[in-house]
Scaffold this active site. Structure first.
Site, PDB file in Angstrom:
ATOM      1  N   HIS A 120       0.820  -1.229   0.000  1.00  0.00           N
ATOM      2  CA  HIS A 120       0.000   0.000   0.000  1.00  0.00           C
ATOM      3  C   HIS A 120       0.845   1.267   0.000  1.00  0.00           C
ATOM      4  O   HIS A 120       0.355   2.330   0.374  1.00  0.00           O
ATOM      5  CB  HIS A 120      -0.976  -0.022   1.190  1.00  0.00           C
ATOM      6  CG  HIS A 120      -2.019  -1.114   1.081  1.00  0.00           C
ATOM      7  ND1 HIS A 120      -2.741  -1.581   2.154  1.00  0.00           N
ATOM      8  CD2 HIS A 120      -2.449  -1.829   0.003  1.00  0.00           C
ATOM      9  CE1 HIS A 120      -3.578  -2.533   1.746  1.00  0.00           C
ATOM     10  NE2 HIS A 120      -3.414  -2.708   0.448  1.00  0.00           N
ATOM     11  N   CYS A 149       4.030  20.651  -7.583  1.00  0.00           N
ATOM     12  CA  CYS A 149       5.263  20.228  -8.245  1.00  0.00           C
ATOM     13  C   CYS A 149       6.056  21.447  -8.720  1.00  0.00           C
ATOM     14  O   CYS A 149       5.483  22.352  -9.341  1.00  0.00           O
ATOM     15  CB  CYS A 149       4.896  19.341  -9.428  1.00  0.00           C
ATOM     16  SG  CYS A 149       6.307  18.832 -10.403  1.00  0.00           S
ATOM     17  N   CYS A 152       6.218  21.101 -12.917  1.00  0.00           N
ATOM     18  CA  CYS A 152       5.071  21.278 -13.829  1.00  0.00           C
ATOM     19  C   CYS A 152       3.860  21.915 -13.156  1.00  0.00           C
ATOM     20  O   CYS A 152       2.843  22.138 -13.809  1.00  0.00           O
ATOM     21  CB  CYS A 152       4.681  19.926 -14.437  1.00  0.00           C
ATOM     22  SG  CYS A 152       3.784  18.857 -13.302  1.00  0.00           S
TER      23      CYS A 152
END
Ligand code: BJW
Ligand code: ZN
Length: 257
Positions: A120, A149, A152
């Site tokens: 997980h 980010c 981007c």
């Protein structure tokens, strides 16, 4: 409480060449990490679908991020317990040993386990949902507001598996192979209700592993196990490691392989 170790299990602890420890939130309770289900569990107060799903995240990213930031801080401040360390000792004694964990807290690796499959994800990692760039906790926790980010501008999320998401393919395939090849399979501190992870003890059983559950409470798979060791993993796993040590003496994994 039934914690006597049977003759059949003692034989496996002495002779098994391939052992799997499949773990859930219960193994980290004695380190101070809450479980998900049950009266004191995380989901007793918070709704899983609102916090641990992509829909929940997209609807309310700051609530979800606050929750993860809170858990990241708790997890960075705690330590592995006797249960985690017992598995490290067992790994040294067995030719093939794997920890398959549903936990995201990284405590098995921090304890020193070498072969760990994380089904997980891992709360200490983060990635951009748009370009995939990875980010440290230092980066995401320093940001005021939502982490974005720096390449981007995409949304950054923790590298964990939410409901409705696929498990990481390589970790899953390695886990299935380990479960199907195990002589002894230990299912430790998991409620065994979240799939596909919960199918692993049953796969191991079908492949003729000796399957043992370690938990203070019975679960939906208890009746299908060869043995149920009732109690906290921080007490039971060190007992198993001591029996393994006694039965195998000083011979480490290298001596068998
Ligand atoms: C102690 C102790 C001590 C206490 N010592 N023990 C209907 C039927 C079947 C399946 C589904 C269904 N509807 C949906 C599904 C699929 C779904 C699922 O299984 N849901 C069920 C809950 C109904 N699964 C998924 O969505 C998975 N993906 C998937 O199936 O992909 C295929 C697919 C894709 C797209 C569409 C459809 C299918 C992904 C599952 C991801 C789970 N993620 C979480 C959150 C991780 C991130 C985070 O932490 O924020 O993973 S949920 C949560 O549960 C976490 C855990 O790893 C996981 C398992 O919990 P665990 O570890 O068992 O903890 P608890 O709290 O449940 O139990 C603790 C145990 O410890 C108890 O037994 C205690 O007694 C014991 N204990 N003290 C030892 N001292
Ligand atoms: Zn990006």
């Amino acid at each position: 409480m039934t914690t006597a170790i049977s003759g059949a299990l003692t034989t496996r602890l002495r002779e098994a060449r391939s052992v799997v420890a499949f773990t859930g939130a219960g193994i980290s309770v004695e380190s101070g990490v809450p479980t998900f289900r049950g009266a004191d569990g995380i989901w007793a107060k918070l709704r899983p679908e609102e916090l641990a799903s992509m829909d929940g995240f997209l609807k309310n990213p700051s609530v979800v991020w606050d929750w993860y930031a809170h858990r990241k801080k708790i997890i960075s401040a705690i330590h592995p317990n006797a249960g985690h360390y017992a598995l490290v000792e067992m790994e040294k004694k067995v030719p093939q040993f794997a920890v398959i964990t549903q936990n995201i807290d990284n405590l098995h690796r921090r304890a020193g386990s070498k072969t760990v499959f994380e089904l997980h994800g891992n709360i200490e990692r983060n990635y951009c949902m748009k370009c995939g760039k990875t980010f440290t906790d230092e980066f995401v926790l320093a940001v005021a507001g939502l982490p974005k980010c720096d390449s981007c501008g995409g949304m950054v999320r923790p590298d964990v598996v939410w409901f409705g998401e696929m498990l990481p393919e390589e970790e899953w395939e390695s886990s299935v192979a380990a479960a199907e090849g195990a002589d002894l399979f230990l299912s430790i501190g998991t409620s065994a209700v979240v799939y596909p992870a919960a199918s692993l003890p049953l796969l191991a059983k079908r492949a003729e592993a000796y399957v043992v559950e370690v938990n203070p409470e019975p679960t939906p798979i208890t009746d299908k196990m060869d043995e149920f060791l009732e109690g906290p993993s921080g007490e039971i796993l060190p007992m198993l490691a001591r029996v393994m040590e006694r039965e195998r003496g000083g011979s480490g994994a290298a001596a068998h392989s």
